[in-house]
Design a protein around this motif. Structure first.
Motif, PDB file in Angstrom:
ATOM      1  N   LYS A 175      -6.594  -2.631  -5.153  1.00 52.05           N
ATOM      2  CA  LYS A 175      -8.003  -2.433  -5.507  1.00 52.05           C
ATOM      3  C   LYS A 175      -8.278  -1.059  -6.111  1.00 52.05           C
ATOM      4  CE  LYS A 175      -9.785  -6.256  -3.689  1.00 52.05           C
ATOM      5  NZ  LYS A 175     -10.621  -7.211  -4.344  1.00 52.05           N
ATOM      6  N   GLY A 176      -7.285  -0.162  -6.110  1.00 53.24           N
ATOM      7  CA  GLY A 176      -7.505   1.157  -6.704  1.00 53.24           C
ATOM      8  C   GLY A 176      -6.788   2.249  -5.938  1.00 53.24           C
ATOM      9  N   THR A 177      -7.161   3.479  -6.237  1.00 61.61           N
ATOM     10  CA  THR A 177      -6.561   4.658  -5.616  1.00 61.61           C
ATOM     11  C   THR A 177      -7.663   5.518  -5.022  1.00 61.61           C
ATOM     12  OG1 THR A 177      -4.795   4.644  -7.254  1.00 61.61           O
ATOM     13  CG2 THR A 177      -5.091   6.657  -6.015  1.00 61.61           C
ATOM     14  N   LEU A 178      -7.462   5.956  -3.771  1.00 64.04           N
ATOM     15  CA  LEU A 178      -8.408   6.842  -3.104  1.00 64.04           C
ATOM     16  C   LEU A 178      -7.654   8.055  -2.577  1.00 64.04           C
ATOM     17  CD1 LEU A 178     -10.455   4.262  -1.001  1.00 64.04           C
ATOM     18  CD2 LEU A 178     -11.165   5.369  -3.107  1.00 64.04           C
ATOM     19  N   SER A 179      -8.320   9.204  -2.537  1.00 61.79           N
ATOM     20  CA  SER A 179      -7.694  10.394  -1.977  1.00 61.79           C
ATOM     21  C   SER A 179      -8.704  11.132  -1.103  1.00 61.79           C
ATOM     22  CB  SER A 179      -7.173  11.303  -3.083  1.00 61.79           C
ATOM     23  OG  SER A 179      -8.216  11.692  -3.927  1.00 61.79           O
ATOM     24  N   TYR A 180      -8.169  11.889  -0.154  1.00 62.66           N
ATOM     25  CA  TYR A 180      -9.011  12.604   0.809  1.00 62.66           C
ATOM     26  C   TYR A 180      -8.289  13.880   1.222  1.00 62.66           C
ATOM     27  CZ  TYR A 180     -11.198  13.637   5.341  1.00 62.66           C
ATOM     28  OH  TYR A 180     -11.804  14.254   6.403  1.00 62.66           O
ATOM     29  N   ASN A 224     -10.098   3.624   6.785  1.00 64.82           N
ATOM     30  CA  ASN A 224     -11.034   2.997   5.849  1.00 64.82           C
ATOM     31  C   ASN A 224     -10.488   3.006   4.423  1.00 64.82           C
ATOM     32  OD1 ASN A 224     -12.848   2.478   7.882  1.00 64.82           O
ATOM     33  ND2 ASN A 224     -14.202   4.177   7.381  1.00 64.82           N
ATOM     34  N   MET A 225      -9.767   4.074   4.052  1.00 64.64           N
ATOM     35  CA  MET A 225      -9.162   4.125   2.724  1.00 64.64           C
ATOM     36  C   MET A 225      -8.110   3.033   2.563  1.00 64.64           C
ATOM     37  SD  MET A 225      -8.820   8.275   2.289  1.00 64.64           S
ATOM     38  CE  MET A 225      -7.295   8.133   1.428  1.00 64.64           C
ATOM     39  N   ILE A 226      -7.303   2.824   3.592  1.00 61.01           N
ATOM     40  CA  ILE A 226      -6.249   1.809   3.521  1.00 61.01           C
ATOM     41  C   ILE A 226      -6.856   0.411   3.420  1.00 61.01           C
ATOM     42  CG2 ILE A 226      -4.385   0.734   4.840  1.00 61.01           C
ATOM     43  CD1 ILE A 226      -3.661   3.593   5.788  1.00 61.01           C
ATOM     44  N   VAL A 227      -7.875   0.133   4.227  1.00 61.23           N
ATOM     45  CA  VAL A 227      -8.551  -1.173   4.153  1.00 61.23           C
ATOM     46  C   VAL A 227      -9.233  -1.338   2.809  1.00 61.23           C
ATOM     47  CG1 VAL A 227     -10.408  -2.567   5.133  1.00 61.23           C
ATOM     48  CG2 VAL A 227      -8.844  -1.369   6.646  1.00 61.23           C
ATOM     49  N   ILE A 287       0.859  -1.178   0.000  1.00 59.86           N
ATOM     50  CA  ILE A 287       0.000   0.000   0.000  1.00 59.86           C
ATOM     51  C   ILE A 287       0.897   1.231   0.000  1.00 59.86           C
ATOM     52  CG2 ILE A 287      -1.834   1.256   1.196  1.00 59.86           C
ATOM     53  CD1 ILE A 287      -2.710  -1.493   0.205  1.00 59.86           C
ATOM     54  N   ASP A 288       0.670   2.138  -0.937  1.00 58.97           N
ATOM     55  CA  ASP A 288       1.478   3.347  -1.068  1.00 58.97           C
ATOM     56  C   ASP A 288       0.667   4.534  -0.561  1.00 58.97           C
ATOM     57  OD1 ASP A 288       3.612   5.008  -1.852  1.00 58.97           O
ATOM     58  OD2 ASP A 288       2.593   5.450  -3.751  1.00 58.97           O
ATOM     59  N   VAL A 289       1.187   5.247   0.453  1.00 64.68           N
ATOM     60  CA  VAL A 289       0.518   6.413   1.020  1.00 64.68           C
ATOM     61  C   VAL A 289       1.362   7.639   0.716  1.00 64.68           C
ATOM     62  CG1 VAL A 289      -0.301   7.512   3.126  1.00 64.68           C
ATOM     63  CG2 VAL A 289      -0.503   5.045   2.867  1.00 64.68           C
ATOM     64  N   LYS A 290       0.713   8.668   0.147  1.00 64.87           N
ATOM     65  CA  LYS A 290       1.416   9.895  -0.201  1.00 64.87           C
ATOM     66  C   LYS A 290       0.678  11.067   0.428  1.00 64.87           C
ATOM     67  CE  LYS A 290       2.938   9.813  -4.323  1.00 64.87           C
ATOM     68  NZ  LYS A 290       2.981   9.830  -5.796  1.00 64.87           N
ATOM     69  N   ILE A 291       1.402  11.915   1.171  1.00 67.28           N
ATOM     70  CA  ILE A 291       0.802  13.082   1.809  1.00 67.28           C
ATOM     71  C   ILE A 291       1.392  14.324   1.156  1.00 67.28           C
ATOM     72  CG2 ILE A 291       0.480  14.328   3.970  1.00 67.28           C
ATOM     73  CD1 ILE A 291       0.956  11.611   5.397  1.00 67.28           C
ATOM     74  N   GLU A 292       0.529  15.147   0.561  1.00 66.02           N
ATOM     75  CA  GLU A 292       0.951  16.395  -0.076  1.00 66.02           C
ATOM     76  C   GLU A 292       0.083  17.514   0.462  1.00 66.02           C
ATOM     77  OE1 GLU A 292       0.191  15.402  -4.106  1.00 66.02           O
ATOM     78  OE2 GLU A 292       2.044  14.251  -4.336  1.00 66.02           O
ATOM     79  N   GLY A 293       0.596  18.275   1.403  1.00 67.53           N
ATOM     80  CA  GLY A 293      -0.189  19.339   2.028  1.00 67.53           C
ATOM     81  C   GLY A 293      -1.307  18.719   2.857  1.00 67.53           C
ATOM     82  N   THR A 294      -2.557  19.019   2.488  1.00 66.78           N
ATOM     83  CA  THR A 294      -3.689  18.428   3.207  1.00 66.78           C
ATOM     84  C   THR A 294      -4.354  17.318   2.397  1.00 66.78           C
ATOM     85  OG1 THR A 294      -5.201  20.077   2.328  1.00 66.78           O
ATOM     86  CG2 THR A 294      -4.181  20.559   4.459  1.00 66.78           C
ATOM     87  N   LEU A 295      -3.737  16.897   1.302  1.00 66.47           N
ATOM     88  CA  LEU A 295      -4.273  15.819   0.474  1.00 66.47           C
ATOM     89  C   LEU A 295      -3.507  14.536   0.758  1.00 66.47           C
ATOM     90  CD1 LEU A 295      -6.145  15.009  -1.948  1.00 66.47           C
ATOM     91  CD2 LEU A 295      -4.156  15.414  -3.383  1.00 66.47           C
ATOM     92  N   ILE A 296      -4.241  13.494   1.108  1.00 67.79           N
ATOM     93  CA  ILE A 296      -3.617  12.190   1.335  1.00 67.79           C
ATOM     94  C   ILE A 296      -4.137  11.243   0.261  1.00 67.79           C
ATOM     95  CG2 ILE A 296      -5.340  11.499   3.048  1.00 67.79           C
ATOM     96  CD1 ILE A 296      -3.019   9.975   4.447  1.00 67.79           C
ATOM     97  N   THR A 297      -3.218  10.548  -0.411  1.00 65.95           N
ATOM     98  CA  THR A 297      -3.558   9.633  -1.490  1.00 65.95           C
ATOM     99  C   THR A 297      -3.074   8.246  -1.118  1.00 65.95           C
ATOM    100  OG1 THR A 297      -3.269  11.426  -3.071  1.00 65.95           O
ATOM    101  CG2 THR A 297      -3.365   9.210  -3.959  1.00 65.95           C
ATOM    102  N   VAL A 298      -3.970   7.266  -1.214  1.00 62.24           N
ATOM    103  CA  VAL A 298      -3.651   5.881  -0.877  1.00 62.24           C
ATOM    104  C   VAL A 298      -3.838   5.044  -2.133  1.00 62.24           C
ATOM    105  CG1 VAL A 298      -4.215   3.944   0.630  1.00 62.24           C
ATOM    106  CG2 VAL A 298      -4.468   6.266   1.476  1.00 62.24           C
TER     107      VAL A 298
END
Length: 178
Positions: A30-35, A74-77, A15-26
């Motif tokens: 199964k896919g890619t989610l961002s919040y 929940n995004m990671i799961v 699982i790849d987690v990227k934090i850029e400012g206030t955007l977190i992308t996982v």
């Protein structure tokens, strides 16, 4: 301090987690989610763990703290294993069919009801009375399942309609004869 908010989030391998400012992308299998989380909070990544921290103990910050931690978890799961909701169709002549990326429901209306697979959501129809909604985003899976259920909610007299698997329908007694 919030018990939910202060719990660290473990990021599994793959699982790849990227934090850029206030955007977190996982990103995962199964896919890619961002919040985009509240800028007052800070999310820190230390190796394979994420921690969410809040600036003060005000009521609003405490609420957002636990919510943000749960949404990221929940995004990671979701990108690792995904989420699913199972719906059961009860009633004579009520049925579901899947052809390609289209789910067609015949629920006693004058027309068939059609749903398309989109946003990573997929439908499984193991038999004509069962629909399984799958996807990486927990909120979207629940929303699509709720929309399907709303087309013919279960009624209290005979229990006919679309219901969640395991849902208990409160039944009413019918008319009593004289």
């Amino acid at each position: 301090m919030s018990r939910i908010g202060r719990a660290p989030i473990t990021v599994p391998a793959g699982i790849d987690v990227k934090i850029e400012g206030t955007l977190i992308t996982v990103k995962g299998p199964k896919g890619t989610l961002s919040y985009t989380y509240n800028p007052a909070l800070t999310v820190e990544q230390d190796g394979a763990t994420l921690t969410v921290k809040r600036p003060n103990d005000e009521q609003e910050m405490r609420a957002i703290h636990g919510l943000t931690r749960t949404l990221i978890s929940n995004m990671i799961v979701g990108v690792q294993t995904g989420y699913s909701k199972k719906l059961e169709i009860v009633g004579v002549g009520y049925r579901a069919q899947k052809s390609g990326k289209t789910l067609t429901l015949n629920l006693g209306h004058s027309h068939p009801i059609v749903f398309q697979e989109e946003n990573g959501i997929t439908f499984d129809v193991p038999d004509s009375n069962t629909v399984i909604v799958n996807g990486p985003d927990k909120q979207v899976v629940g929303q699509i399942a709720a929309e399907i259920r709303s087309k013919r909610p279960p009624e209290p007299y005979l229990g006919k309609g679309v219901k969640y698997s395991g849902e208990h329908i409160r039944r009413k007694a019918g008319k009593t004869g004289k």
